[in-house]
Design a protein around this motif. Structure first.
Motif, PDB file in Angstrom:
ATOM      1  N   LEU A  87       0.842  -1.192   0.000  1.00 25.34           N
ATOM      2  CA  LEU A  87       0.000   0.000   0.000  1.00 25.34           C
ATOM      3  C   LEU A  87       0.879   1.244   0.000  1.00 25.34           C
ATOM      4  CD1 LEU A  87      -2.807   1.374   0.310  1.00 25.34           C
ATOM      5  CD2 LEU A  87      -2.522   1.136   2.783  1.00 25.34           C
ATOM      6  N   ASN A  88       0.611   2.149  -0.938  1.00 22.72           N
ATOM      7  CA  ASN A  88       1.336   3.408  -1.046  1.00 22.72           C
ATOM      8  C   ASN A  88       0.306   4.526  -1.142  1.00 22.72           C
ATOM      9  OD1 ASN A  88       2.548   5.738  -2.334  1.00 22.72           O
ATOM     10  ND2 ASN A  88       4.328   4.469  -2.713  1.00 22.72           N
ATOM     11  N   VAL A  89       0.286   5.428  -0.157  1.00 20.92           N
ATOM     12  CA  VAL A  89      -0.694   6.517  -0.110  1.00 20.92           C
ATOM     13  C   VAL A  89       0.037   7.855  -0.039  1.00 20.92           C
ATOM     14  CG1 VAL A  89      -2.588   7.552   1.199  1.00 20.92           C
ATOM     15  CG2 VAL A  89      -2.372   5.066   1.095  1.00 20.92           C
ATOM     16  N   ASN A  90      -0.224   8.726  -0.999  1.00 23.78           N
ATOM     17  CA  ASN A  90       0.267  10.104  -0.977  1.00 23.78           C
ATOM     18  C   ASN A  90      -0.944  11.031  -0.963  1.00 23.78           C
ATOM     19  OD1 ASN A  90       3.054   9.541  -1.152  1.00 23.78           O
ATOM     20  ND2 ASN A  90       2.870   9.216  -3.347  1.00 23.78           N
ATOM     21  N   MET A  91      -1.050  11.811   0.093  1.00 22.32           N
ATOM     22  CA  MET A  91      -2.155  12.768   0.220  1.00 22.32           C
ATOM     23  C   MET A  91      -1.545  14.119   0.575  1.00 22.32           C
ATOM     24  SD  MET A  91      -5.354  10.719   0.653  1.00 22.32           S
ATOM     25  CE  MET A  91      -6.262  12.101   1.087  1.00 22.32           C
ATOM     26  N   VAL A  92      -1.712  15.110  -0.314  1.00 22.75           N
ATOM     27  CA  VAL A  92      -1.122  16.425  -0.093  1.00 22.75           C
ATOM     28  C   VAL A  92      -2.140  17.507  -0.452  1.00 22.75           C
ATOM     29  CG1 VAL A  92       0.786  17.985  -0.706  1.00 22.75           C
ATOM     30  CG2 VAL A  92       1.179  15.520  -0.640  1.00 22.75           C
ATOM     31  N   ASN A  93      -2.291  18.488   0.431  1.00 25.92           N
ATOM     32  CA  ASN A  93      -3.127  19.680   0.217  1.00 25.92           C
ATOM     33  C   ASN A  93      -4.612  19.369   0.037  1.00 25.92           C
ATOM     34  OD1 ASN A  93      -0.715  21.048   0.354  1.00 25.92           O
ATOM     35  ND2 ASN A  93      -0.762  21.826  -1.739  1.00 25.92           N
ATOM     36  N   ASN A  94      -5.092  18.324   0.678  1.00 24.01           N
ATOM     37  CA  ASN A  94      -6.512  17.981   0.614  1.00 24.01           C
ATOM     38  C   ASN A  94      -7.242  18.503   1.845  1.00 24.01           C
ATOM     39  OD1 ASN A  94      -6.456  15.954  -1.743  1.00 24.01           O
ATOM     40  ND2 ASN A  94      -4.861  15.205  -0.379  1.00 24.01           N
ATOM     41  N   ILE A  95      -8.554  18.637   1.713  1.00 23.80           N
ATOM     42  CA  ILE A  95      -9.423  18.847   2.871  1.00 23.80           C
ATOM     43  C   ILE A  95     -10.198  17.560   3.056  1.00 23.80           C
ATOM     44  CG2 ILE A  95     -11.390  20.096   3.824  1.00 23.80           C
ATOM     45  CD1 ILE A  95     -10.489  22.542   2.213  1.00 23.80           C
ATOM     46  N   ILE A  96     -10.078  16.956   4.232  1.00 27.30           N
ATOM     47  CA  ILE A  96     -10.795  15.727   4.563  1.00 27.30           C
ATOM     48  C   ILE A  96     -11.606  16.049   5.813  1.00 27.30           C
ATOM     49  CG2 ILE A  96     -10.576  13.280   5.121  1.00 27.30           C
ATOM     50  CD1 ILE A  96      -7.678  13.520   3.886  1.00 27.30           C
ATOM     51  N   TRP A  97     -12.870  16.334   5.622  1.00 23.54           N
ATOM     52  CA  TRP A  97     -13.696  16.853   6.703  1.00 23.54           C
ATOM     53  C   TRP A  97     -15.071  16.207   6.640  1.00 23.54           C
ATOM     54  CZ3 TRP A  97     -12.027  19.388  10.734  1.00 23.54           C
ATOM     55  CH2 TRP A  97     -12.944  19.993  11.589  1.00 23.54           C
ATOM     56  N   GLY A  98     -15.767  16.229   7.753  1.00 24.80           N
ATOM     57  CA  GLY A  98     -17.124  15.702   7.772  1.00 24.80           C
ATOM     58  C   GLY A  98     -17.701  15.734   9.159  1.00 24.80           C
ATOM     59  N   SER A  99     -18.805  15.044   9.326  1.00 21.45           N
ATOM     60  CA  SER A  99     -19.549  15.078  10.581  1.00 21.45           C
ATOM     61  C   SER A  99     -19.045  14.052  11.601  1.00 21.45           C
ATOM     62  CB  SER A  99     -21.039  14.854  10.303  1.00 21.45           C
ATOM     63  OG  SER A  99     -21.219  13.685   9.533  1.00 21.45           O
ATOM     64  N   ASN A 100     -18.200  13.111  11.191  1.00 22.94           N
ATOM     65  CA  ASN A 100     -17.663  12.120  12.129  1.00 22.94           C
ATOM     66  C   ASN A 100     -16.385  12.627  12.790  1.00 22.94           C
ATOM     67  OD1 ASN A 100     -19.710  10.372  11.443  1.00 22.94           O
ATOM     68  ND2 ASN A 100     -18.490   9.207   9.989  1.00 22.94           N
ATOM     69  N   ALA A 101     -16.056  12.089  13.948  1.00 25.00           N
ATOM     70  CA  ALA A 101     -14.859  12.514  14.681  1.00 25.00           C
ATOM     71  C   ALA A 101     -13.575  12.031  14.019  1.00 25.00           C
ATOM     72  CB  ALA A 101     -14.919  12.013  16.125  1.00 25.00           C
ATOM     73  N   ASP A 102     -13.641  10.959  13.227  1.00 26.51           N
ATOM     74  CA  ASP A 102     -12.458  10.429  12.553  1.00 26.51           C
ATOM     75  C   ASP A 102     -12.794  10.173  11.087  1.00 26.51           C
ATOM     76  OD1 ASP A 102      -9.852   9.647  12.337  1.00 26.51           O
ATOM     77  OD2 ASP A 102      -9.991   7.997  13.759  1.00 26.51           O
ATOM     78  N   GLU A 103     -12.362  11.077  10.219  1.00 26.91           N
ATOM     79  CA  GLU A 103     -12.722  11.008   8.797  1.00 26.91           C
ATOM     80  C   GLU A 103     -11.610  10.471   7.907  1.00 26.91           C
ATOM     81  OE1 GLU A 103     -15.582  11.141   7.725  1.00 26.91           O
ATOM     82  OE2 GLU A 103     -16.801  12.581   8.826  1.00 26.91           O
ATOM     83  N   PHE A 104     -10.463  10.096   8.500  1.00 22.01           N
ATOM     84  CA  PHE A 104      -9.347   9.580   7.699  1.00 22.01           C
ATOM     85  C   PHE A 104      -8.686   8.426   8.439  1.00 22.01           C
ATOM     86  CE2 PHE A 104      -4.790   9.595   6.628  1.00 22.01           C
ATOM     87  CZ  PHE A 104      -4.879   9.358   5.265  1.00 22.01           C
ATOM     88  N   ILE A 105      -8.709   7.237   7.819  1.00 19.65           N
ATOM     89  CA  ILE A 105      -8.130   6.056   8.454  1.00 19.65           C
ATOM     90  C   ILE A 105      -7.323   5.269   7.421  1.00 19.65           C
ATOM     91  CG2 ILE A 105      -8.627   3.820   9.521  1.00 19.65           C
ATOM     92  CD1 ILE A 105     -11.026   5.098  10.883  1.00 19.65           C
ATOM     93  N   THR A 106      -6.095   4.899   7.807  1.00 15.44           N
ATOM     94  CA  THR A 106      -5.327   3.910   7.058  1.00 15.44           C
ATOM     95  C   THR A 106      -5.148   2.716   7.987  1.00 15.44           C
ATOM     96  OG1 THR A 106      -3.208   4.851   7.760  1.00 15.44           O
ATOM     97  CG2 THR A 106      -4.080   5.594   5.651  1.00 15.44           C
ATOM     98  N   ASP A 107      -5.312   1.523   7.434  1.00 14.57           N
ATOM     99  CA  ASP A 107      -5.251   0.316   8.255  1.00 14.57           C
ATOM    100  C   ASP A 107      -4.337  -0.697   7.574  1.00 14.57           C
ATOM    101  OD1 ASP A 107      -5.752  -1.376  10.349  1.00 14.57           O
ATOM    102  OD2 ASP A 107      -7.723  -2.002   9.641  1.00 14.57           O
ATOM    103  N   ARG A 108      -3.483  -1.313   8.369  1.00 14.75           N
ATOM    104  CA  ARG A 108      -2.511  -2.263   7.835  1.00 14.75           C
ATOM    105  C   ARG A 108      -2.572  -3.560   8.612  1.00 14.75           C
ATOM    106  NH1 ARG A 108       3.903  -1.832   8.263  1.00 14.75           N
ATOM    107  NH2 ARG A 108       4.419  -3.361   6.693  1.00 14.75           N
ATOM    108  N   LYS A 109      -2.712  -4.661   7.902  1.00 13.18           N
ATOM    109  CA  LYS A 109      -2.747  -5.987   8.522  1.00 13.18           C
ATOM    110  C   LYS A 109      -1.551  -6.835   8.108  1.00 13.18           C
ATOM    111  CE  LYS A 109      -7.078  -5.698  10.168  1.00 13.18           C
ATOM    112  NZ  LYS A 109      -7.225  -5.041  11.424  1.00 13.18           N
ATOM    113  N   GLY A 110      -1.001  -6.573   6.931  1.00 14.13           N
ATOM    114  CA  GLY A 110       0.100  -7.395   6.424  1.00 14.13           C
ATOM    115  C   GLY A 110       1.459  -6.865   6.839  1.00 14.13           C
ATOM    116  N   THR A 111       2.498  -7.554   6.397  1.00 12.39           N
ATOM    117  CA  THR A 111       3.871  -7.154   6.705  1.00 12.39           C
ATOM    118  C   THR A 111       4.582  -6.638   5.463  1.00 12.39           C
ATOM    119  OG1 THR A 111       4.626  -9.417   6.324  1.00 12.39           O
ATOM    120  CG2 THR A 111       4.068  -8.802   8.590  1.00 12.39           C
TER     121      THR A 111
END
Length: 195
Positions: A87-111
């Motif tokens: 998994l490769n995630v690049n996020m730059v200069n975005n607005i990530i907003w909403g009504s929930n307390a946690d609007e951005f999650i990355t999750d990793r299970k593998g090695t």
């Protein structure tokens, strides 16, 4: 080359997910995604995701949403068991907003390989480890109820964007905002520039 370049688009009113990706290679620039039943952006089973200057607004005024606006994971769990991919995630200069307390999650299970550049974004989150981002500061959209996600003059997202002029896709997609206005750095976060 990515499998998809999504630029200067509006995705709204989707029943489940605005942008659904499984081990994809996607670049997204200057997009507005809002009013989706669960996720705005959902990328699982690994993949390469490069999102810059997007406005991702997780407001649902007519029903409740329990999932984060943006979710990335290196796995997909189906009936046959857990499968993981890099998994490769690049996020730059975005607005990530909403009504929930946690609007951005990355999750990793593998090695396997996991790399992330999460910088210069305005994010509503409970994750205090996202240094280099503006956390939990209301972006002050003009009027989300009327689908106006441009920024008020007092928004904390004004003049805080990282300089993207050296990005390979700058001239073609990032030099101007969604409304064809020249982006001046430090830029506004999200898809709308205020000149």
């Amino acid at each position: 080359n990515p499998k998809l370049i999504l630029a200067n688009s509006i995705i709204k009113n989707m029943q489940v997910t605005g942008l659904l990706m499984y081990n994809a290679d996607v670049k997204a620039f200057n997009n507005l995604i809002f009013n989706c039943g669960q996720f705005l952006v959902y990328g699982v089973l690994g993949g390469k995701y490069d999102l810059k200057q997007n406005t991702l607004a997780g407001f649902n005024f007519n029903f409740s949403r329990q999932t984060p606006a943006v979710f990335f994971a290196d796995y997909f769990s189906a009936g046959s068991g857990l499968q993981t991919e890099p998994l490769n995630v690049n996020m730059v200069n975005n607005i990530i907003w909403g009504s929930n307390a946690d609007e951005f999650i990355t999750d990793r299970k593998g090695t396997g390989i996991f790399s992330a550049l999460i910088a210069g974004n305005l994010i509503r989150t409970k994750n205090a480890n996202l240094s280099g981002n503006l956390l939990n500061a209301d972006p002050l959209f003009i009027d989300p109820v009327k689908e106006d996600y441009s920024l008020q003059q007092t928004s904390p997202a004004i003049n805080t964007g990282l300089d993207l002029s050296s990005d390979a896709y700058f001239d073609e997609f990032l030099k101007k905002d969604m409304l064809d206005r020249t982006r001046i750095f430090p830029s506004e976060l999200g898809c709308y520039e205020i000149n």
